[in-house]
Design an enzyme around this catalytic site. Sequence first.
Site, PDB file in Angstrom:
ATOM      1  N   GLY A  99      10.958   2.130 -32.148  1.00 49.10           N
ATOM      2  CA  GLY A  99      10.204   2.344 -30.921  1.00 49.10           C
ATOM      3  C   GLY A  99      10.959   2.111 -29.637  1.00 49.10           C
ATOM      4  O   GLY A  99      12.056   1.557 -29.619  1.00 49.10           O
ATOM      5  N   GLU A 100      10.367   2.573 -28.547  1.00 52.11           N
ATOM      6  CA  GLU A 100      10.943   2.410 -27.215  1.00 52.11           C
ATOM      7  C   GLU A 100      10.062   1.420 -26.450  1.00 52.11           C
ATOM      8  O   GLU A 100       8.953   1.741 -26.040  1.00 52.11           O
ATOM      9  CB  GLU A 100      10.975   3.782 -26.520  1.00 52.11           C
ATOM     10  CG  GLU A 100      11.299   3.750 -25.045  1.00 52.11           C
ATOM     11  CD  GLU A 100      12.503   2.892 -24.662  1.00 52.11           C
ATOM     12  OE1 GLU A 100      13.581   3.061 -25.240  1.00 52.11           O
ATOM     13  OE2 GLU A 100      12.342   2.036 -23.771  1.00 52.11           O
ATOM     14  N   CYS A 120      15.513  11.042 -29.997  1.00 53.60           N
ATOM     15  CA  CYS A 120      16.967  11.162 -29.883  1.00 53.60           C
ATOM     16  C   CYS A 120      17.502  11.787 -31.170  1.00 53.60           C
ATOM     17  O   CYS A 120      17.024  11.489 -32.256  1.00 53.60           O
ATOM     18  CB  CYS A 120      17.603   9.790 -29.660  1.00 53.60           C
ATOM     19  SG  CYS A 120      16.967   8.975 -28.193  1.00 53.60           S
ATOM     20  N   LEU A 131      23.269   4.064 -24.029  1.00 54.08           N
ATOM     21  CA  LEU A 131      23.887   5.023 -23.090  1.00 54.08           C
ATOM     22  C   LEU A 131      24.461   6.235 -23.828  1.00 54.08           C
ATOM     23  O   LEU A 131      24.083   7.374 -23.548  1.00 54.08           O
ATOM     24  CB  LEU A 131      24.971   4.295 -22.291  1.00 54.08           C
ATOM     25  CG  LEU A 131      25.591   5.082 -21.145  1.00 54.08           C
ATOM     26  CD1 LEU A 131      24.572   5.382 -20.075  1.00 54.08           C
ATOM     27  CD2 LEU A 131      26.776   4.309 -20.549  1.00 54.08           C
ATOM     28  N   ASN A 144      25.915   5.476 -37.562  1.00 57.06           N
ATOM     29  CA  ASN A 144      25.517   5.203 -38.945  1.00 57.06           C
ATOM     30  C   ASN A 144      24.983   6.480 -39.578  1.00 57.06           C
ATOM     31  O   ASN A 144      23.973   7.011 -39.128  1.00 57.06           O
ATOM     32  CB  ASN A 144      24.401   4.150 -38.973  1.00 57.06           C
ATOM     33  CG  ASN A 144      24.912   2.771 -38.588  1.00 57.06           C
ATOM     34  OD1 ASN A 144      25.967   2.346 -39.051  1.00 57.06           O
ATOM     35  ND2 ASN A 144      24.170   2.083 -37.745  1.00 57.06           N
ATOM     36  N   CYS A 174      18.802   9.586 -34.254  1.00 57.03           N
ATOM     37  CA  CYS A 174      18.025   8.414 -34.678  1.00 57.03           C
ATOM     38  C   CYS A 174      16.950   8.776 -35.702  1.00 57.03           C
ATOM     39  O   CYS A 174      16.109   9.638 -35.464  1.00 57.03           O
ATOM     40  CB  CYS A 174      17.393   7.773 -33.451  1.00 57.03           C
ATOM     41  SG  CYS A 174      16.338   6.367 -33.811  1.00 57.03           S
ATOM     42  N   CYS A 209      15.696  -8.579 -35.204  1.00 56.22           N
ATOM     43  CA  CYS A 209      15.516  -7.304 -34.497  1.00 56.22           C
ATOM     44  C   CYS A 209      14.092  -6.818 -34.767  1.00 56.22           C
ATOM     45  O   CYS A 209      13.715  -6.587 -35.913  1.00 56.22           O
ATOM     46  CB  CYS A 209      16.558  -6.325 -35.037  1.00 56.22           C
ATOM     47  SG  CYS A 209      16.374  -4.649 -34.448  1.00 56.22           S
ATOM     48  N   CYS A 243      21.321   0.129 -37.280  1.00 58.68           N
ATOM     49  CA  CYS A 243      20.761   0.698 -36.059  1.00 58.68           C
ATOM     50  C   CYS A 243      20.289   2.127 -36.282  1.00 58.68           C
ATOM     51  O   CYS A 243      21.016   2.945 -36.827  1.00 58.68           O
ATOM     52  CB  CYS A 243      21.814   0.753 -34.961  1.00 58.68           C
ATOM     53  SG  CYS A 243      22.350  -0.841 -34.433  1.00 58.68           S
ATOM     54  N   CYS A 276       8.583   6.568 -32.853  1.00 61.66           N
ATOM     55  CA  CYS A 276       9.068   6.666 -31.474  1.00 61.66           C
ATOM     56  C   CYS A 276       8.906   8.102 -31.027  1.00 61.66           C
ATOM     57  O   CYS A 276       9.098   9.026 -31.817  1.00 61.66           O
ATOM     58  CB  CYS A 276      10.538   6.259 -31.404  1.00 61.66           C
ATOM     59  SG  CYS A 276      11.203   6.308 -29.729  1.00 61.66           S
ATOM     60  N   GLU A 294       9.105  -2.138 -39.518  1.00 61.18           N
ATOM     61  CA  GLU A 294      10.201  -2.910 -40.084  1.00 61.18           C
ATOM     62  C   GLU A 294      10.844  -3.826 -39.044  1.00 61.18           C
ATOM     63  O   GLU A 294      10.885  -3.492 -37.863  1.00 61.18           O
ATOM     64  CB  GLU A 294      11.272  -1.958 -40.631  1.00 61.18           C
ATOM     65  CG  GLU A 294      10.817  -1.275 -41.904  1.00 61.18           C
ATOM     66  CD  GLU A 294      11.748  -0.162 -42.362  1.00 61.18           C
ATOM     67  OE1 GLU A 294      11.758   0.102 -43.568  1.00 61.18           O
ATOM     68  OE2 GLU A 294      12.451   0.437 -41.536  1.00 61.18           O
TER      69      GLU A 294
HETATM   70  N1  SAH Z   1      14.378   2.720 -28.254  1.00 62.02           N
HETATM   71  C1  SAH Z   1      15.259   1.701 -27.828  1.00 62.02           C
HETATM   72  C2  SAH Z   1      15.353   0.537 -28.769  1.00 62.02           C
HETATM   73  C3  SAH Z   1      15.549   0.795 -30.238  1.00 62.02           C
HETATM   74  S1  SAH Z   1      16.619   2.110 -30.643  1.00 62.02           S
HETATM   75  C4  SAH Z   1      16.618   2.280 -27.519  1.00 62.02           C
HETATM   76  O1  SAH Z   1      16.862   3.455 -27.750  1.00 62.02           O
HETATM   77  O2  SAH Z   1      17.439   1.546 -26.992  1.00 62.02           O
HETATM   78  C5  SAH Z   1      17.674   1.545 -31.826  1.00 62.02           C
HETATM   79  C6  SAH Z   1      19.148   1.449 -31.472  1.00 62.02           C
HETATM   80  O3  SAH Z   1      19.836   2.083 -32.545  1.00 62.02           O
HETATM   81  C7  SAH Z   1      19.609   2.134 -30.212  1.00 62.02           C
HETATM   82  O4  SAH Z   1      20.557   1.311 -29.583  1.00 62.02           O
HETATM   83  C8  SAH Z   1      20.295   3.394 -30.699  1.00 62.02           C
HETATM   84  O5  SAH Z   1      21.275   3.800 -29.808  1.00 62.02           O
HETATM   85  C9  SAH Z   1      20.806   2.975 -32.042  1.00 62.02           C
HETATM   86  N2  SAH Z   1      20.898   4.044 -33.019  1.00 62.02           N
HETATM   87  C10 SAH Z   1      19.973   4.970 -33.296  1.00 62.02           C
HETATM   88  N3  SAH Z   1      20.385   5.799 -34.270  1.00 62.02           N
HETATM   89  C11 SAH Z   1      21.622   5.368 -34.626  1.00 62.02           C
HETATM   90  C12 SAH Z   1      22.577   5.791 -35.598  1.00 62.02           C
HETATM   91  N4  SAH Z   1      22.328   6.826 -36.416  1.00 62.02           N
HETATM   92  N5  SAH Z   1      23.732   5.114 -35.693  1.00 62.02           N
HETATM   93  C13 SAH Z   1      23.985   4.050 -34.888  1.00 62.02           C
HETATM   94  N6  SAH Z   1      23.128   3.598 -33.964  1.00 62.02           N
HETATM   95  C14 SAH Z   1      21.954   4.244 -33.842  1.00 62.02           C
HETATM   96 FE1  SF4 Z   2      15.838   7.144 -29.196  1.00 59.75          FE
HETATM   97 FE2  SF4 Z   2      15.513   4.477 -29.370  1.00 59.75          FE
HETATM   98 FE3  SF4 Z   2      13.476   6.150 -29.926  1.00 59.75          FE
HETATM   99 FE4  SF4 Z   2      15.551   6.023 -31.599  1.00 59.75          FE
HETATM  100  S1  SF4 Z   2      14.121   4.389 -31.155  1.00 59.75           S
HETATM  101  S2  SF4 Z   2      14.514   7.900 -30.845  1.00 59.75           S
HETATM  102  S3  SF4 Z   2      17.257   5.666 -30.147  1.00 59.75           S
HETATM  103  S4  SF4 Z   2      14.491   5.889 -27.950  1.00 59.75           S
END
Ligand code: SAH
Ligand code: SF4
Length: 340
Positions: free
Chosen positions: A161-162, A116, A216, A291, A119, A105, A334, A112, A92
């Site tokens: 993804g990362e 986390c 962070l 979110n 996420c 975006c 996000c 991924c 997506e």
């Molecule tokens: N993997 C990379 C890039 C994509 S992650 C990273 O982690 O930076 C997508 C973004 O969405 C990250 O900034 C993460 O902190 C944010 N994110 C993930 N789950 C979220 C949620 N439930 N609510 C708000 N932001 C979220």
């Molecule tokens: Fe973590 Fe970014 Fe992967 Fe989501 S996409 S699991 S925030 S590293």
Amino acid sequence: MDKPNLKDMTLEEIEGFISDLGKEKYRAKQIMKWLYQSGTTSFDEMTNLSKDFRDGMNNIVRISTLEIVETQTSKDGTKKVLFKLEDGNFIESVLIPGANHWTLCISTQVGCMIGCRFCLTGMYGFKRNLLPSEITDQITMLRFNTPEGENVKNIVMMGMGEPLENYDNTLKAIRIMTTDCGLAISNRRITLSTCGIAPMIHRLGKDTCVNLAISLNTPDDETRNYLMPINKKYPLETLIKACREYPMPRRRRITFEYILIEGVNTSREDAERLARLLRGIRCKLNLIPYNEYPGSVFRTPAEVDIEAFRKILIKHNYIATIRASRGGDILAACGQLSGR
Ligand code: SAH
Ligand code: SF4
């Protein structure tokens, strides 16, 4: 499908490839312009190349495309685009409206593997890395097939993804994005977001000049170990050191993204520690109210708590903005992308 894909090649690689065929180097630029500035998907259309050359190329290389399967539009105008890859996987991208232009975006992996806790992308696990062509085609396809895509000004790698776990392909995609005869997007307009793979942040700084965003989310290791398992490998001290050393042109800032989660990382003490942690780094803070999504375990904090958190950072002279959630109703916000 076995033929190499032109869209996985940088300018230098196309130059090498066609010089092996005895062709002049400058032809590579012409080919790239067709691919990225005209949206051409077949050699027949490349009319400034000889018929023989085109036929020859057609026999040994191919030009990939992505299939746009579905576009969903949120109440706030955000659009989520579902793409089908050639192997049947889905990814997506999200188009976010601004005053005069769009921010796109894009994804860098199918799923991924960082996992986390907050996420949704991470929850669905990891399938594979995206190829350079699959990363740039999210931009190319939208640019030539949608009115919004034509007006994309900023690219953020914050989709699925990362990116630093798919470093080589992401770097190649950045090269294609920033090359004049490629997508011709200024590196000032490109932001890579990472969960904090410290050694790769160093490399990125050597290899490119794109904007850096760091997810962070908390100023203390214990909470970060819990929220983001990658922190056990690259704890805050290592991560922040990599950020301090990231080379940045004047007037640019690192973005620190901080998801505010009720009862987890939103106390006054958290804000004070965050201010201490980032002292001296040219940065801005992007506060993202968590979110929620169906089945999510965490909660979005109350508005007053979000504002109180921000006030403390402002008091310490940080630039801190609250990122309005976009596209939550279509799971385009996000951390809500899942490719299904
Ligand atoms: N993997 C990379 C890039 C994509 S992650 C990273 O982690 O930076 C997508 C973004 O969405 C990250 O900034 C993460 O902190 C944010 N994110 C993930 N789950 C979220 C949620 N439930 N609510 C708000 N932001 C979220
Ligand atoms: Fe973590 Fe970014 Fe992967 Fe989501 S996409 S699991 S925030 S590293």
